[in-house]
Structure formats: structure tokens, C-alpha cells
Motif scaffolding. Structure first.
Motif, PDB file in Angstrom:
ATOM      1  N   LEU B 120       9.582   8.627  -4.955  1.00 14.01           N
ATOM      2  CA  LEU B 120       9.278   7.162  -4.977  1.00 14.01           C
ATOM      3  C   LEU B 120       8.375   6.771  -3.413  1.00 14.01           C
ATOM      4  CD1 LEU B 120      11.271   4.877  -5.820  1.00 14.01           C
ATOM      5  CD2 LEU B 120      12.498   5.291  -4.338  1.00 14.01           C
ATOM      6  N   ILE B 121       9.084   7.176  -2.605  1.00  8.30           N
ATOM      7  CA  ILE B 121       8.564   6.536  -1.228  1.00  8.30           C
ATOM      8  C   ILE B 121       6.977   6.683  -1.965  1.00  8.30           C
ATOM      9  CG2 ILE B 121       8.119   7.209   0.841  1.00  8.30           C
ATOM     10  CD1 ILE B 121      11.347   7.354   0.917  1.00  8.30           C
ATOM     11  N   PRO B 122       6.325   8.095  -1.965  1.00  2.00           N
ATOM     12  CA  PRO B 122       4.868   8.134  -1.706  1.00  2.00           C
ATOM     13  C   PRO B 122       4.717   6.929  -2.925  1.00  2.00           C
ATOM     14  CG  PRO B 122       5.609  10.524  -1.311  1.00  2.00           C
ATOM     15  CD  PRO B 122       7.155   9.561  -1.863  1.00  2.00           C
ATOM     16  N   GLN B 123       4.819   6.552  -3.908  1.00  2.95           N
ATOM     17  CA  GLN B 123       4.406   5.999  -4.762  1.00  2.95           C
ATOM     18  C   GLN B 123       4.473   4.561  -4.015  1.00  2.95           C
ATOM     19  OE1 GLN B 123       2.651   6.656  -7.582  1.00  2.95           O
ATOM     20  NE2 GLN B 123       2.603   8.679  -6.702  1.00  2.95           N
ATOM     21  N   VAL B 124       5.092   4.430  -4.253  1.00  2.00           N
ATOM     22  CA  VAL B 124       5.055   2.930  -3.602  1.00  2.00           C
ATOM     23  C   VAL B 124       4.226   2.659  -2.461  1.00  2.00           C
ATOM     24  CG1 VAL B 124       6.852   1.152  -2.160  1.00  2.00           C
ATOM     25  CG2 VAL B 124       7.815   2.467  -3.710  1.00  2.00           C
ATOM     26  N   GLY B 125       4.136   3.922  -1.480  1.00  2.00           N
ATOM     27  CA  GLY B 125       2.912   3.461  -0.785  1.00  2.00           C
ATOM     28  C   GLY B 125       1.473   3.659  -0.980  1.00  2.00           C
ATOM     29  N   ALA B 126       1.075   4.243  -2.143  1.00  2.00           N
ATOM     30  CA  ALA B 126       0.288   4.444  -2.775  1.00  2.00           C
ATOM     31  C   ALA B 126      -0.303   3.427  -3.668  1.00  2.00           C
ATOM     32  CB  ALA B 126       0.298   5.398  -3.621  1.00  2.00           C
ATOM     33  N   THR B 127       0.518   2.848  -4.309  1.00  2.00           N
ATOM     34  CA  THR B 127       1.295   1.357  -4.536  1.00  2.00           C
ATOM     35  C   THR B 127      -0.376   0.383  -3.572  1.00  2.00           C
ATOM     36  OG1 THR B 127       2.318   1.900  -6.111  1.00  2.00           O
ATOM     37  CG2 THR B 127       1.418  -0.706  -6.241  1.00  2.00           C
ATOM     38  N   ILE B 128       1.172  -0.108  -2.034  1.00  2.00           N
ATOM     39  CA  ILE B 128       0.939  -0.608  -1.401  1.00  2.00           C
ATOM     40  C   ILE B 128      -0.586  -0.072  -1.186  1.00  2.00           C
ATOM     41  CG2 ILE B 128       1.144  -1.429   1.309  1.00  2.00           C
ATOM     42  CD1 ILE B 128       4.171  -1.477   0.568  1.00  2.00           C
ATOM     43  N   ASN B 129      -0.961   0.805  -0.742  1.00  2.00           N
ATOM     44  CA  ASN B 129      -2.423   1.330   0.033  1.00  2.00           C
ATOM     45  C   ASN B 129      -3.340   0.740  -1.176  1.00  2.00           C
ATOM     46  OD1 ASN B 129      -1.223   2.654   2.211  1.00  2.00           O
ATOM     47  ND2 ASN B 129      -1.127   4.401   1.039  1.00  2.00           N
ATOM     48  N   PHE B 130      -3.078   0.788  -2.779  1.00  2.00           N
ATOM     49  CA  PHE B 130      -4.569   0.461  -3.436  1.00  2.00           C
ATOM     50  C   PHE B 130      -5.632  -1.007  -2.337  1.00  2.00           C
ATOM     51  CE2 PHE B 130      -3.070   2.419  -6.745  1.00  2.00           C
ATOM     52  CZ  PHE B 130      -3.866   3.299  -7.291  1.00  2.00           C
ATOM     53  N   PHE B 131      -4.683  -1.788  -1.913  1.00  2.00           N
ATOM     54  CA  PHE B 131      -4.924  -3.387  -1.089  1.00  2.00           C
ATOM     55  C   PHE B 131      -5.791  -2.208   0.310  1.00  2.00           C
ATOM     56  CE2 PHE B 131      -2.405  -5.139  -4.236  1.00  2.00           C
ATOM     57  CZ  PHE B 131      -2.984  -5.414  -4.997  1.00  2.00           C
ATOM     58  N   ASP B 132      -5.611  -1.434   0.892  1.00  2.00           N
ATOM     59  CA  ASP B 132      -6.015  -0.769   1.799  1.00  2.00           C
ATOM     60  C   ASP B 132      -7.752  -0.589   1.672  1.00  2.00           C
ATOM     61  OD1 ASP B 132      -7.127   0.114   4.410  1.00  2.00           O
ATOM     62  OD2 ASP B 132      -5.176   1.586   4.349  1.00  2.00           O
ATOM     63  N   LEU B 133      -8.614  -2.329   1.510  1.00  5.08           N
ATOM     64  CA  LEU B 133      -9.479  -1.448   1.150  1.00  5.08           C
ATOM     65  C   LEU B 133     -10.933  -0.636   1.834  1.00  5.08           C
ATOM     66  CD1 LEU B 133     -10.502  -5.612  -0.157  1.00  5.08           C
ATOM     67  CD2 LEU B 133      -9.491  -3.060  -1.289  1.00  5.08           C
ATOM     68  N   ASN B 134     -10.934  -0.540   3.625  1.00  2.00           N
ATOM     69  CA  ASN B 134     -11.274   0.076   4.307  1.00  2.00           C
ATOM     70  C   ASN B 134     -10.735   2.182   3.959  1.00  2.00           C
ATOM     71  OD1 ASN B 134     -12.433  -2.067   5.880  1.00  2.00           O
ATOM     72  ND2 ASN B 134     -10.634  -2.195   7.204  1.00  2.00           N
ATOM     73  N   ALA B 135     -10.125   1.733   3.932  1.00  2.41           N
ATOM     74  CA  ALA B 135      -9.459   3.210   3.196  1.00  2.41           C
ATOM     75  C   ALA B 135      -9.702   3.464   1.985  1.00  2.41           C
ATOM     76  CB  ALA B 135      -8.188   3.165   3.241  1.00  2.41           C
ATOM     77  N   ALA B 136     -10.303   2.566   0.628  1.00  4.70           N
ATOM     78  CA  ALA B 136     -10.656   2.825  -0.409  1.00  4.70           C
ATOM     79  C   ALA B 136     -12.663   3.565   0.019  1.00  4.70           C
ATOM     80  CB  ALA B 136     -10.650   1.654  -1.216  1.00  4.70           C
ATOM     81  N   VAL B 137     -13.128   2.494   1.144  1.00  9.63           N
ATOM     82  CA  VAL B 137     -14.153   2.634   0.798  1.00  9.63           C
ATOM     83  C   VAL B 137     -14.666   3.830   1.205  1.00  9.63           C
ATOM     84  CG1 VAL B 137     -15.925   2.018   2.763  1.00  9.63           C
ATOM     85  CG2 VAL B 137     -15.018   0.352   1.292  1.00  9.63           C
ATOM     86  N   ALA B 138     -13.524   4.643   2.700  1.00  9.41           N
ATOM     87  CA  ALA B 138     -13.779   5.691   3.513  1.00  9.41           C
ATOM     88  C   ALA B 138     -13.733   7.267   2.588  1.00  9.41           C
ATOM     89  CB  ALA B 138     -12.629   6.144   4.219  1.00  9.41           C
ATOM     90  N   VAL B 139     -13.152   6.442   1.267  1.00 13.90           N
ATOM     91  CA  VAL B 139     -12.868   7.567   0.410  1.00 13.90           C
ATOM     92  C   VAL B 139     -14.464   7.580  -1.177  1.00 13.90           C
ATOM     93  CG1 VAL B 139     -10.587   8.295   0.951  1.00 13.90           C
ATOM     94  CG2 VAL B 139     -11.705   6.306  -1.492  1.00 13.90           C
ATOM     95  N   GLY B 140     -15.197   6.428  -0.960  1.00 18.45           N
ATOM     96  CA  GLY B 140     -16.912   6.647  -1.810  1.00 18.45           C
ATOM     97  C   GLY B 140     -15.188   5.161  -2.332  1.00 18.45           C
ATOM     98  N   ILE B 141     -14.871   4.259  -2.764  1.00 12.86           N
ATOM     99  CA  ILE B 141     -15.075   3.358  -3.441  1.00 12.86           C
ATOM    100  C   ILE B 141     -14.843   2.473  -2.466  1.00 12.86           C
ATOM    101  CG2 ILE B 141     -12.970   2.776  -5.165  1.00 12.86           C
ATOM    102  CD1 ILE B 141     -11.591   5.301  -4.521  1.00 12.86           C
ATOM    103  N   SER B 142     -15.639   1.628  -4.406  1.00  7.20           N
ATOM    104  CA  SER B 142     -16.049   0.075  -3.253  1.00  7.20           C
ATOM    105  C   SER B 142     -15.022  -0.528  -2.927  1.00  7.20           C
ATOM    106  CB  SER B 142     -17.019  -0.498  -4.370  1.00  7.20           C
ATOM    107  OG  SER B 142     -16.500  -1.109  -5.792  1.00  7.20           O
TER     108      SER B 142
END
Lengths: 830, 230
Positions: B120-142
Motif C-alpha cells: 500500500l505505502i510503496p504503491q501510493v508513493g510510486a503513484t506520486i513519484n510518477f510526477f517526479d520528473l527529475n527522478a524519471a530523467v535520472a532513470v532514462g525516462i523523458s
């Protein structure tokens, strides 16, 4: 004990233990004769003995018969009246009781005016008025402490059952021995020259015998000091009959020595059958006394027959039925008058009255002899109590009685018999009934006398024997049912059953109609319709016989199409479809893990899939393990939460990974089945050694090479989950979340579980996912060109997927066409 | 003709495969025979596994050869097992309640704690982290892809949840209809749910197709090996 005793009469001090005052000859010691005499109080558990003496009525004196007749006439009237007066139950004497008339007579008249001697005979309780008139000081001197008797009663009441049984035995022994041996030893001593001893009764316990022997020894060591005084007695009075004198001589000789130790019934010396063993002079005395007893009427009895009141001449001992009555000093004149008493009347008198030999040995001198006994403490306590009773001083009158000195060779049994003679039924009366009148007079013996251990008549009269009180419940209800449960358990008839009882009030009628509003009823009706619609069969038009036949044909058609496509894809030697080129992120993560683990690192593999998924799982997992083993040679440790996981592991090792020659307990270890489901996984994540200590072959697992240096879950280099279920993957991820640390997690799953596992990869809880044949094919593409099973299946898989998409699309279009047609028909119908 | 173990297992596998495929003609005794045999063999195998991998090493061995502590710890589950066995008697079934209560309570605690902390907590956090664009760029996602994924996940979760909101109010014509905005969101959520179920169906079909391929491949291999030996 005080060193001196102050005389209550003259006020002079006397040495301790002195029985009579040295100055005024008043009694200093209390009289407790009845406590040791046959009139001793009844013991708990001792049954009263009935005495049938009615047959002796013809030989009764006239005055006694008159009294008996008057009692019979007034028996029915007097008893309830007296009971109401005294508030006590005074049972009427039995008709056959010899002394019944005396009792009735005593009850008729005023108790305060009742003669004392008659009260002592009938057992009527003495008037307490007399005791109350006495001063407390005199009472203390004569009777001892007030509470002594109360304590004795209390001790009897509090006697435990085991002691009561002992008391019964004691009572039985009293029936034979008249008194317990040790009971007499407190104040009596035998003469040293006692020639014959009656053997103790067979029923007498050993400890009693030992005590009796010790008593005898003590008596020998301390010859009685009153012997000389007894010899100094003046000659008997001329009024005393010869026969009485002879008996009195015997009694005096015995009483002066010691109370008898043997029973009267077993006394051989007094047994008429064994009278030949007696000395000749003793037999002559007994025979002469018996003759005189029948032929001669005492002077005082003649006066009684002449209508003279006997109460005025009765001695004081007759009026003292209890030892609580102090005896005044008796003069020589009274002693002479007592000499007229017959033996049987003396027997009715308390033994400790005037006929008891005064005890000159103080109690303090007796105590060392008692201390020599090895009796237990509890017995000493009883003995002390009875010692107090036996320490009663003899009445002062005895000193003045001009009895002859007792013969030195008088036996104990004879003395005991004499005691019985003085305390119980007159033996000559019993002998008169048993023997014919013409027979020669029988010497007076106590062989047939009632055992002195029996209850006095007045004690028996106080005990309800024949007429127990009626049950109070019987008068209230005939229901004798005993309540066995509840608060009324043990009570009888308290809740009588009343058959036919019916409540008088009509129970109030309550409506059982549901109180519901219209809205609630509407909702209930709607729910009822829904439930009815769920269970009602609904005919489906599409499943008519024609459609059903067509559906079965469609099913066969689909099967043959797919089967043909797959067979074609597998049979074609040349590849039809190319392998997937791209590498998805989740598969890329798995690749990184396979390539990034340390060399020869321990890797934990959870094999949680069913046997039916073997084809897909092995195809998906084989490329990953092949590449990892090829690159890093990890030490694999397999575990499974599925029962079939262990055997599937062996199949996987010996099948797709057979080329790597992994050996058990060297390069890989199969821990086997991990029970407990989620609990087992949690336990394993917390303490792997404790959760799974043995491998599949029941050998210690954690000492093997694959698990060398591994103690916790976080010490593994990677965690690989091979599962066909999203739930199994979720459980492993959840339960190891806090314990696995930073080790990478790769999930090799079935294609059906991949959509549910994908979020865990997106949340970065796992590092890679290899799902199904597609994931295996991708891995094979990136496995340095090594051939694998995925390639063999890829064409068939591609054809099957293409065919499935075509059929799904064609079926959708067909349904769309059918829907459009139905709508058009509906529109035309409207 | 030499009967090798692989040949025997191949024949048995082929026969049982045909028995299962006979379900195409409907429920028939051949299919039932195959199912009963599978069920019986599986049950026997599970019993053997439970005996040799659970009862013997984890219960009997510590009770006989273990230390005092091991014996005590082994006696506790033994007592619990005996209590559960008493459920065969209706009168003594109550004795097993303590053991069952312990198992259910402990299991519920472990499951709830694991679900909350691991899903529950990791999935909620993951849903929120989808809008962490910098983190996405860090893993190779535009950033665009990350933002788009975030929106799809966000609206997909919201609309799917709205779909399961069945609260409605009566209309003037007597019909019960949900609020208009909720009705639209539920319709969009139904699309997401459909796509999810489609993906799951595709996965099930892919898994079944793979199993079919493996079975047909094994038959082909059997026959090829059989005829190849001749």
C-alpha cells in the motif's frame, strides 16, 4: 499449684494436696467422683443400654412398687407437663424399668422438694439453686475451677471422629473393666501385697495394659499410706448387718487399695462359676452375705415400709448425684446410719461419695508416676482431665465409717466387682430372678451386675432413643423430595410440586407482525425481486439447440485452427518470426541483475509455481539462469512455499540447466518446502537458519557450501522469484520488504501474472521482471546468442498470438455486425 | 524394442495429454479419469512432502533428538496440532478454537502488516513519484513520458475507483442514476478496467498458449524420438 490451700470453713492454711483440713476436718479437695465412677458422663458415640428390669418387680420393696404404680398412672400427663416446664425433653421411663416409678414420682412433685437420694437414683438433674447459693470461693475449693467442667464438655463435643472411636473403645472397655486402668492410676495405688491380679481384658489395648502395669509398679513402689488409717478404723457399728459388713469389708479393702483394673464381666474372682477359686473365707462371706440379703431386711427399709419418710435420714451422698454438689462433713452418727443401707442401694449411690476410700496421696505426688508413662501428649491431656476427676477426695465420712481393714490379699478384680456392686443394679435382685426361689442363696457377686461403664439411668433418660423427634417437614408437606441442586439444595419439600397448577392470569398477547415502514417494505420487495431474478432460470436465445450446435462446432474449429498453427510453428524448421528486438525496462533490470551479481555469490531462488505451468516457467526462467550461471557462477539456494516446488526445482536443474552440471550441496542447495505460507516466508526472512535448518535430504543446510557465509536474508547477493502467481510474488515482496535490505529482486513470472507484478517494478520494489515466453525470448536474444527453448517456441507462439488476435478481432467485428443488425431490426420494428 | 524410462514417461505423458484434450467433446470419463489420477497423485505427493519435510524434521526430530528448548518449542505446535485434530469431533471442536485463533490472529497480523508496508505505502508513493520528473530523467525516462505515465496512472486509479461508486439518487422519471460527473468518470474508469482485464486475459492466453505449445512440442518430440529409434 499453690503450696497451701485455705480451708473454706475455718480459714486455716493446709498443705497442698491435703484433702481434709487439719483443723476442722472439712473437705479441701473437690468431689468429682461421678467423673470416674460408673456414673461418668456419657461419651460421644456411646449408645445407651436398655435395661429390662421389669421382671424384677416382684422383688422390689413395697414402697418402690407403689411409686412405680403411681408413675404408670400419671405417666401420660406428667411427661408433657414437665417437658413444657423445663423446656427439655424428659422421656418417660420405660414401663419395664425398675426405677420408672421413681422417675415419675420425682417429676410429679416439685423438684426443689425432691429428695436428693431419689434424685440421684432417678437421674434427675440436681437443682442448680443449691449450687448457686454457694459462694464462689467454696466452689473453687471443692470443685475446682468453674470452667473445668465446661471445658470437659467442650472437649467431648469437639472430639474428632477418630477420637470418638477411641472413646467408644474406651466405653467398651469400661463395660468390661468398669474404668480404664490409667483413669484410676491418677489417684489410686494398689497394695504391695496384692496377691492376685486379674488379667487384663483381651480387648484392652496394649497401651492400656502397659499403663496398667506401670500403675501396678507404682503402687508397689509407693504403698498406700492410708492403709494404716484404714486398719485403725473402729469396729463396725452394731446396726450394720453382718452380710453388709462382710461386703463392706471387701469393698473397703478394695477401695482403699485401688480401683479395679479389670472388668467386672471378665473378673474371675467374682464369677460365680469360678467361685471355687476364691479363698474359703471369701466364699463363706459371700454366701452369708447373700443369705442375709434375702432373709434380712435392713432397718431403714423397714422404716420405709412403715411409711416413714426416708428422706430425712438419707445421707448426703444420696442427694449428690453430681460431683458439683459439695458434701458437708458427715458425723459419726450419719456414718452409722449408712451402715443400714443395703448393697444395692449403695450401688445406686455415687461411687465417689461416702463409700470411696479417701485418697491420701496428693495429686502432686502422683504426677511423677504419670509422667513415667510413655503415653502421647493427646492422651496425657485426656489423662489429665480424668486425673482431675479421679483426684476427687473421698468424703470425710469414710474416715468415720467403722469398716474393717481390708484383707491384704484382696485382688483387684474383687475390688472392681465391689465398685460395680456399689454403683449398678443390685446383684441380688438379678440373681433372684435368674435362680429359683428354693435354691440356696447365691453369694453376692458382680458377675451379673450391669457393667459400670453403662450409662446411668438419668443420662439415658436425657438421650432420645426410642422416640426421636418427628421431622418438622412431615407436618408441612408430604413431598419428601430432597432438593439436589440450586440454592435450596439439601432442603426437603420446600418447593412442593403442585401438579395441575395453572397461572390464573392470561398471558399478554404480543403481535408478531413486523413493524416496518412503507419505504422499508418497498426496499424489501425490491431485494426479494433481485434475489428471485438471480435464481430464476433465464432462457438464452443464443444457446438454442441450433446455436449450441454451432457453438460446439465453433469450439472444435478454434481448437483445430490453433492446434494446426502451433503444430505448424513447431514443425517448421526455419524460423517464421523474428525474435523480439527491443528490451523492455523490466527485462533490462533483470539483465542488469544477472550481470551485476558478484562472482560465486549466493543467490536465493524461490520456486513457487504449479506443475501445470512448467512449460512456460522453464522457458521464461531458463535464459535468465543460463546467463547468470554462465557469467557469475552463483551458488544457488532453492526454496519453495509450494509442495511441488522442490521436485520442480530438481526438474529445472536437471532439465534446462543440465548443461551447467550443478551439483547438490556443492553449487546449489534445495531447501525444499517452506511451510506456513506467509508466516513461513516472514519467519524465513527474519531468521533463515531457524526457519529452514535442513535441506531436502534432511541434512544441515547452513553448513553446506552454497550457504557458506550466509546467515541472514540480506547476505544473499540476489533474490529471484520464479512464480506463476501474482499473489506469491506479492507475498515474497511484502514479507521481505524490511529484511532483505538492498539486495536486488528479480521476478520471473508467468505471462498471466505479469500485469499484476508490473506495479512493483514501477515502484522500484523489484529490480526486474521476466514474464512468460516473451521475457524468455528477450533474454535469449541478449544471452550471447546461446540457443534456447524460447526460440523453438517462438514461431508457434507468434502464430498462436496472431491467430488469437485475429479471432478476437473477427469475433468483435462479428458481434458488432450482429449488434448493428439488431438495432436496425429494432428501428424497423418501431 | 527397448523400453527406456524416457519412452515410458513419454507414453504416459502422451496418453494423459489426449485424455485431457478429450474435454473438447465435453465432460467425459476419460477426462475424469485423468483428473482423478492427477488429484490423487498430487495429494499423495503433498502428504509425502508434509511427512518427510515437515513432520519428521521439524516436529519428530526435535522431540526425539533435540535439546530441551527444541523439545519445548516442538511440543507447542504438537499440542496445537492435536487440538486441531479434535475438530473431527463436534463436541471437542471447541478445543481447536485456541489454536485456530492463534493461527488466524498471527496470520492476519502478518498479512496486514506486510500489505501495508510492502504494497500500500510503496504503491501510493510510486503513484506520486510518477510526477517526479527529475527522478524519471535520472532513470532514462523523458519528462513528457514520465508526465504522461503519471497522468495515466493517476486518472486510471481515480476513474477506476469512481467506477465502483454505486451511490445514486432518484430522478423525476423514477429511475436511479448516478451524479453526472461521477457517471462520466465511472465510464472512463470502466475503460481502464477493461484494458486491465484485457491485458490480464492476454497474459492468461499467452500462458495457456505457451503451455499448449509445450505439450504439442512434447508430443512431437515423443513421436520423433519414438520413430527415430525405429
Amino acid at each position: 499449684m499453690a503450696d497451701s490451700i485455705k480451708c473454706p470453713v475455718c480459714g486455716e492454711n493446709n498443705p497442698a494436696g491435703q484433702e481434709f483440713c487439719q483443723y476442722c476436718q472439712s473437705r479441701l479437695q473437690p468431689i468429682t467422683g461421678s467423673l470416674k465412677s460408673p456414673d461418668a458422663p456419657i461419651r460421644p458415640g456411646q449408645a445407651p443400654t436398655k435395661k429390662n428390669t421389669a421382671e424384677l418387680e416382684p422383688v422390689l420393696p413395697q414402697w418402690l412398687r407403689d411409686a412405680r404404680d403411681s408413675s404408670r398412672n400419671n405417666e401420660d400427663e406428667d411427661v408433657p407437663q414437665s417437658s413444657q416446664k423445663t423446656g427439655k425433653t424428659r422421656p418417660a421411663a420405660p414401663a419395664e424399668d425398675l426405677l420408672a416409678g421413681l422417675q415419675s414420682q420425682s417429676s410429679d412433685g416439685d423438684e426443689d422438694e425432691m429428695p436428693d437420694w431419689l434424685a440421684s437414683i432417678t437421674g434427675t438433674a440436681p437443682t442448680p439453686k443449691k449450687n448457686q447459693a454457694e459462694s464462689s470461693e467454696a466452689r473453687r475449693v471443692e470443685l475446682g475451677d468453674k470452667n473445668d467442667f465446661a471445658q470437659e464438655e467442650t472437649s467431648d463435643e469437639d472430639t474428632p471422629s477418630w477420637l470418638a472411636g477411641l472413646t467408644e473403645n474406651k466405653a467398651q472397655a469400661n463395660e468390661k473393666d468398669e474404668l480404664t486402668d490409667w483413669f484410676r492410676n491418677a489417684d489410686d495405688f494398689k497394695p504391695a501385697e496384692q496377691p492376685a491380679k486379674t488379667p487384663p481384658a483381651d480387648d484392652t489395648p496394649d497401651w492400656l495394659r502397659r499403663m496398667a502395669t506401670a500403675d501396678e509398679d507404682t503402687g508397689k513402689a509407693q504403698p498406700p499410706s492410708f492403709e494404716a488409717s484404714a486398719n485403725d478404723f473402729p469396729p463396725p457399728a452394731p446396726e450394720t448387718p453382718d452380710w453388709l459388713r462382710g461386703i463392706e469389708d471387701k469393698a473397703q479393702s478394695v477401695d482403699s487399695a485401688v480401683f479395679a483394673e479389670s472388668t467386672a464381666g471378665e473378673s474371675e474372682a467374682f464369677d460365680p462359676l469360678s467361685s471355687g477359686e476364691l479363698p474359703a473365707w471369701l466364699n463363706d462371706q459371700a454366701e452369708n452375705a447373700a443369705k442375709r440379703a434375702q432373709d434380712t431386711t435392713p432397718k431403714w427399709l423397714k422404716n420405709e415400709e412403715a411409711g416413714m419418710p426416708a428422706t430425712g435420714e438419707l445421707p448426703a451422698w444420696l442427694s449428690s448425684s453430681e460431683d458439683t454438689v459439695p458434701l458437708p462433713p458427715v458425723s459419726q452418727k450419719n456414718a452409722d446410719a449408712l451402715g443400714d443401707l443395703p448393697d444395692w442401694l449403695k450401688a445406686s449411690a455415687p461411687q465417689t461419695s461416702i463409700f470411696e476410700q479417701p485418697e491420701e496421696t496428693p495429686a502432686a505426688e502422683v504426677e511423677p508416676a504419670e509422667a513415667s508413662f510413655d503415653s502421647p501428649d493427646w492422651l496425657n491431656a485426656f489423662k489429665d482431665a480424668e486425673t482431675f476427676a479421679s483426684d476427687e477426695p473421698a468424703p470425710a465420712l469414710e474416715k468415720d465409717i467403722p469398716f474393717d481393714a481390708p484383707p491384704a490379699f484382696a485382688g483387684d478384680s474383687q475390688a472392681s466387682a465391689t465398685d460395680n456392686l456399689f454403683t449398678e443394679m443390685p446383684d441380688w435382685l438379678s440373681s433372684a430372678m435368674e435362680l429359683p426361689a428354693s435354691s440356696s442363696p447365691t453369694p453376692i457377686t458382680n458377675a451379673d451386675a450391669i457393667a459400670p461403664g453403662e450409662l446411668p439411668s438419668w443420662v439415658q433418660a436425657m438421650r432420645p432413643v426410642d422416640a426421636p423427634l418427628p421431622s418438622p417437614f412431615s407436618s408441612f408437606s408430604s413431598d419428601q423430595t430432597l432438593e439436589s441442586r440450586g440454592a435450596l439444595a439439601g432442603l426437603q419439600g420446600v418447593l412442593p410440586a403442585a401438579p395441575g397448577f395453572t397461572p390464573t392470569s392470561k398471558p399478554k398477547a404480543y403481535s408478531i407482525r413486523l413493524q416496518a415502514t412503507d419505504e422499508q417494505q418497498a426496499h424489501a420487495a425490491l431485494l426479494e425481486q433481485i434475489l428471485a431474478a438471480e435464481t430464476a432460470p433465464v432462457p438464452i436465445a443464443s444457446y438454442s439447440s441450433l446455436i449450441l450446435r454451432a457453438s460446439r462446432g465453433l469450439r472444435w474449429f478454434l481448437f483445430f485452427v490453433i492446434f494446426a498453427a502451433v503444430t505448424f510453428g513447431l514443425s517448421v524448421g526455419a524460423p517464421i518470426f523474428s525474435m523480439p528486438l527491443g528490451v523492455p525496462r523490466e527485462i533490462g533490470g533483470a539483465l542488469n541483475v544477472a550481470r551485476s551479481i558478484p562472482e560465486n555469490a549466493p543467490v536465493l531462488v524461490a520456486m513457487d509455481y504449479e506443475a501445470s505451468r512448467v512449460g512456460e516457467m522453464e522457458v521464461a526462467a531458463a535464459p535468465f539462469f543460463d546467463q547468470m550461471i554462465l557469467l557469475k557462477h552463483p551458488r544457488l539456494t532453492f526454496i519453495s512455499t509450494n509442495e511441488t516446488g522442490s521436485v520442480l526445482t530438481e526438474r529445472f536443474i536437471s532439465g534446462p540447466l543440465a548443461g551447467h552440471n550443478y551439483e547438490n550441496r556443492i553449487t546449489y542447495l534445495n531447501l525444499g518446502y517452506l511451510p506456513g505460507g506467509q508466516l513461513g516466508i516472514r519467519a524465513f526472512s527474519l531468521n533463515p537458519r531457524a526457519a529452514s535448518p535442513l535441506d531436502m535430504s534432511l541434512q544441515p543446510a547452513w553448513a553446506s557450501a552454497p550457504l557458506e557465509g550466509v546467515a541472514t536474508l540480506s547476505q544473499f547477493a540476489a533474490l529471484v522469484l520464479v512464480t506463476d502467481s501474482a499473489d506469491a510474488a506479492r507475498v515474497w515482496i511484502e514479507q521481505t520488504e524490511s529484511t532483505r535490505g538492498e539486495i536486488p529482486v528479480v521476478v520471473i513470472s508467468s505471462a498471466q501474472a505479469a500485469p499484476m507484478i508490473q506495479p512493483y517494478f514501477d515502484s522500484q520494489q523489484i529490480n526486474g521482471v521476466v514474464a512468460g515466453l516473451y521475457g524468455g525470448a528477450v533474454f535469449e536474444q541478449n544471452n550471447a546468442g546461446r540457443p534456447g527453448v524460447a526460440r523453438n517456441y517462438w514461431d508457434a507462439y507468434s502464430l498462436g498470438m496472431l491467430l488469437a488476435m485475429s479471432l478476437a478481432l473477427g469475433g468483435g467485428l462479428w458481434n458488432l455486425a450482429l449488434g448493428l443488425r439488431d438495432r436496425a431490426s429494432a428501428r424497423e420494428a418501431k | 524394442m527397448i523400453f527406456q524410462p524416457d519412452l515410458i514417461t513419454g507414453v504416459i505423458s502422451f496418453i494423459f495429454t489426449l485424455l485431457i484434450f478429450s474435454y473438447l467433446i465435453g465432460d467425459n470419463p476419460l477426462f475424469r479419469i485423468a483428473v482423478y489420477i492427477f488429484v490423487g497423485v498430487s495429494a499423495g505427493y503433498v502428504a509425502a512432502i508434509a511427512l518427510w519435510q515437515v513432520i519428521v524434521p521439524r516436529l519428530a526430530y526435535p522431540l526425539v533428538f533435540g535439546s530441551m528448548n527444541e523439545k519445548i518449542f516442538a511440543a507447542i505446535p504438537l499440542l496445537g496440532s492435536l487440538f486441531i485434530l479434535l475438530k473431527v469431533s463436534s463436541r471437542m471442536a471447541g478445543v481447536a478454537r485456541m489454536t485456530m485463533a492463534f493461527l488466524v490472529g498471527t496470520g492476519a497480523a502478518v498479512i496486514v502488516a506486510g500489505a501495508v508496508m510492502g504494497t500500500l505505502i510503496p504503491q501510493v508513493g510510486a503513484t506520486i513519484n510518477f510526477f517526479d520528473l527529475n527522478a524519471a530523467v535520472a532513470v532514462g525516462i523523458s519528462k513528457g513520458e514520465a508526465f504522461g505515465n503519471g497522468l495515466v496512472v493517476l486518472f486510471g486509479a481515480i476513474f477506476s475507483l469512481v467506477y465502483f461508486h454505486f451511490g445514486a439518487s432518484p430522478k423525476a422519471d423514477g429511475s436511479m442514476r448516478r451524479f453526472g460527473l461521477i457517471e462520466i468518470a465511472a465510464w472512463v474508469g470502466r475503460i481502464f478496467i477493461g484494458i486491465t482485464l484485457g491485458a490480464i486475459f492476454a497474459g492468461v492466453y499467452a500462458a495457456a498458449l505457451t503451455a499448449l505449445i509445450e505439450r504439442i512440442a512434447s508430443i512431437i518430440n515423443f513421436f520423433s524420438n519414438l520413430f527415430g529409434n525405429f
